[in-house]
Design an enzyme around this catalytic site. Structure first.
Site, PDB file in Angstrom:
ATOM      1  NE  ARG B 258      -1.882   1.910   3.486  1.00  0.00           N
ATOM      2  CZ  ARG B 258      -1.741   1.787   4.800  1.00  0.00           C
ATOM      3  NH1 ARG B 258      -2.265   0.782   5.452  1.00  0.00           N
ATOM      4  NH2 ARG B 258      -1.051   2.695   5.478  1.00  0.00           N
ATOM      5  CG  HIS B 262      -6.410   2.327   6.189  1.00  0.00           C
ATOM      6  ND1 HIS B 262      -6.744   1.101   5.664  1.00  0.00           N
ATOM      7  CD2 HIS B 262      -7.512   2.756   6.869  1.00  0.00           C
ATOM      8  CE1 HIS B 262      -7.997   0.807   6.016  1.00  0.00           C
ATOM      9  NE2 HIS B 262      -8.475   1.790   6.736  1.00  0.00           N
ATOM     10  CE1 TYR B 271       0.895   2.645   8.830  1.00  0.00           C
ATOM     11  CE2 TYR B 271      -0.431   4.163  10.134  1.00  0.00           C
ATOM     12  CZ  TYR B 271      -0.219   3.476   8.955  1.00  0.00           C
ATOM     13  OH  TYR B 271      -1.081   3.615   7.916  1.00  0.00           O
TER      14      TYR B 271
END
Lengths: 344, 365
Positions: B258, B262, B271
């Site tokens: 990805r 998100h 993160y």
């Protein structure tokens, strides 16, 4: 045996070896059989519904008649039973899914709330989920924990779902026909205390049953008592005693459809009687009786002559079976509440 | 006596046909269908540009939250190109590239992303489900659709998509198990893009691979380089064939990444390291297929630029049309919020609709 029950289409108690009429289990089985015969899109799916005929024998014999493609003994997974049924409904079938007990239906709740109830809306009418989820519910059969709750409010609260509860074999037969015909998802809650408690003759063709309509079981003027499912029997007992001892005739209404609620029927009856008693085995707080009461207030406030009264299960878990009768509304509690209401 | 507790085994090697420089590996054996590759390349490029436009429109406030597809174009186009109109597409919520391939209108996509239900209006005959937002919840639907198709005597196949995080959900396991027991012709296509919002693949499961989970249910599985268009297509074609001809489900784990957030409500710098993103940038699926086409003299930079500009025009036109439709919706009857709760409105909904209309009129006054 009570006269009011018998007079008002509530059947008769099963007595000894007498096999007069059908139990609710047999009535539901017959409805399934009839619908499956006339519509090959109808399939039955659930745990133990095939070879075993269901733990209550509701689907007894269906697999012999319709085969294992249409009577699907599923793995033990409630969410997938609901989710696979949704998929089958999207692809032209009319699944009737069984949750073995309503207490396990919460595992399927995300599928029911998240998709069954929403797909028509989400797709702007392009898709539909014509499925029925049957589930035995309610207390009174000395069952284990998780097997006795009445959580119709969970389902009644979800837009896009219809929730119905039959109170007799004959009504179960008629309502299940209507539920399977319905183009939208229907939660069909079966009061298992009534599964074999009394019998009724079934008509050749199912009675009329319109989802969304309450049913007047007994006409009266003194007060309105609204109940459904297994609570209708103790209500009719209490009503008979009220007539006998106090000469007061209650109007007894079987709500039958939890959602969409028949608000006009509630308002109409209460505006005639001026008093309302609601009897449910669900817990009191945030329960379905509150919704019924509010409909009466909205539709018949100025006719009310007494505070609305609720006789319900307590705000506890249903106790283990040795004490479950203490949890359930009894004819005595209902009778006493009605007498209180009539003092106003 | 020796008690043996067998170690979890299956060591999957991700299947590859196309190296990062666009050269064909030996496993390919036959020359790819270049016309098909060109068509898929165009679809990947379109998805990339649509994604970028959605993001910029979202950032300036014209669109709502959505889940970008960037980096997963080969995984989606390589797989979705393997099914036909008679088959079913059952997506999760990040399958924009696959949805466009299936004929999803760009205008509808924009209208829906702008917050209007009308953008998801589904054609009754199209075998494409709308996005399913609750993770893994669409997987049982795929099984039910497949079983129903089989009962109706069809040979249709269901291709359903989900991510790495979905393999931890109960519905994933229940769906695979049902599919195996029912012999449902479903291809479970997992896009393992490395992250479930902030949860990395390593924290998602102790399994060495995701596809080995299928083995527990008696389902065949393959792992594939998800940024390798040709490999994804080859593996998916076999899974689709198997479903159609043998009525058996299978699972594919496509290793991809990805590249973006998100959803637009997410900040991945909290993160994950940019280093990792850069590492995957070098494996960009579009570059790889362009390298192949260039090596075959099928495309050059000029042609790519022309294609880019044509796509740009398409997107501009679609956004103009979407804005027009949105203006009409804004001027339309607001009580559309009551539509389609049931096939026939209930008396209660009609009552609430009337009440709403009265309130609206008073607000206008």
């Amino acid at each position: 045996m009570n006269d009011a029950a018998d007079k008002n289409g509530m059947g008769r108690e099963s007595a000894g070896n007498e096999r007069h009429g059908k139990t609710m289990v047999e009535a539901i089985n017959r409805a399934l059989r009839e619908v499956m015969e006339e519509d090959e899109r109808v399939v039955v799916i659930g745990q133990d519904v095939g070879v075993d005929g269901g733990v209550f024998r509701v689907t007894d014999g269906l697999i012999d008649e319709f085969g294992s493609d249409r009577v699907i003994d599923s793995p033990l997974a409630e969410s997938a039973i609901a989710g696979v049924s949704i998929g089958m409904a999207l692809n032209g079938l009319r699944p009737v899914a069984e949750m073995q007990f309503s207490g396990f239906s919460y595992l399927a709740f995300a599928q029911v709330e998240g998709h069954a109830a929403r797909l028509r809306w989400r797709s702007r009418g392009g898709l539909g989920v014509p499925m029925v989820v049957r589930m035995p519910y309610g207390a009174g059969v000395r069952a284990l924990e998780h097997h006795s709750e009445s959580r119709e409010a969970f389902y009644g609260h979800v837009p896009g779902l219809k929730t119905v509860i039959p109170a007799s074999p004959r009504r179960a037969h008629a309502l299940l026909h209507a539920a399977i015909r319905d183009p939208d998802p229907v939660i069909f809650m079966e009061p298992k205390a009534l599964y074999r408690s009394f019998r009724e003759d079934l008509p050749e063709a199912p009675d009329e049953a319109e989802i969304g309509r309450a049913r007047i079981v007994q006409q009266g003027e003194a007060l309105t008592i609204i109940a459904w499912g297994a609570m209708l029997r103790p209500v009719l007992k209490a009503a008979a005693r009220l007539a006998e001892e106090a000469g007061e005739v209650a109007e007894v209404i079987d709500l039958e459809t939890i959602a969409p609620i028949d608000a006009p029927a509630i308002a109409d009856s209460v505006s005639r009687t001026g008093r309302l008693l609601i009897v449910t085995e669900a817990p009191l707080s945030y329960g379905p009786a509150g919704e019924v009461a509010m409909r009466a207030i909205e539709g018949a406030f100025f006719s009310l002559r007494a505070p609305i009264c609720r006789v319900t299960g307590w705000d506890t878990h249903v106790p283990f079976f040795a004490r479950e009768q203490s949890y359930l509304p009894s004819p005595q509690r209902i009778f006493d509440a009605a007498r209180e209401l009539l003092k106003h | 006596m020796t008690i043996l507790l067998a170690e979890p085994d299956p060591a999957f090697e991700p299947f590859r046909l196309l190296d990062r420089d666009g050269s064909l590996r030996d496993e390919a054996a036959v020359e790819p269908d270049i016309a098909m590759v060109e068509e898929m390349h165009e679809a990947m490029l379109r998805a990339r540009r649509v994604d970028e436009r959605l993001l910029s429109l979202q950032r300036r406030g014209d669109l709502g939250t959505f889940a970008p597809v960037k980096g997963q174009e080969a995984a989606q186009i390589g797989s979705i190109s393997c099914i036909g109109d008679e088959d079913w597409f059952v997506p999760s919520f990040r399958e924009m590239a696959a949805a466009l391939w299936r004929g999803q209108s760009l205008v509808d996509l924009l209208v829906a992303t702008a917050g209007w239900n009308e953008g998801l209006a589904t054609r009754q005959d199209a075998r494409n489900l709308p996005p399913a937002i609750p993770v893994a919840s669409q997987l049982p639907h795929a099984v039910g659709i497949a079983h129903a198709g089989r009962l109706r005597g069809e040979e249709s196949v269901v291709l359903t998509y989900f991510g790495d995080g979905a393999t931890s959900e109960g519905d994933f396991h229940e769906a695979l198990n049902f599919a195996s027991v029912l012999n449902a012709p479903v291809v479970f296509f997992c896009q393992n893009n490395g992250w479930a919002i902030s949860t990395p693949r390593a924290r998602q499961t102790g399994s060495r691979t995701l596809c080995q989970k299928a083995h527990a249910y008696g389902i065949s599985a393959a792992q594939v380089d998800g940024n390798d268009l040709l490999a994804v297509r080859a593996v998916t074609r076999e899974a689709v064939r198997r479903a159609r001809e043998e009525g058996r489900p299978s699972m594919i784990e496509a290793l991809t990444y990805r590249m973006e957030v998100h959803t637009t409500a997410d900040d991945p710098t909290r993160y994950r390291d940019d280093d990792e993103v850069e590492k995957w940038r070098a494996r960009d699926p579009i570059n790889r297929v362009q390298a192949l086409l260039k090596a075959r003299d099928q495309i050059d930079d000029e042609m790519i630029a022309a294609l880019e500009s044509q796509i740009e025009d398409e997107i501009n036109k679609a956004w103009d049309d979407a804005k027009e439709q949105i203006r009409e919706l804004e001027d339309g009857v607001p009580d559309a919020i009551f539509d389609h709760v049931f096939r026939e409105p209930t008396a209660e909904l009609d009552r609430q609709r009337d009440l709403f209309a009265k309130l609206e009129r008073r607000d206008d006054g």
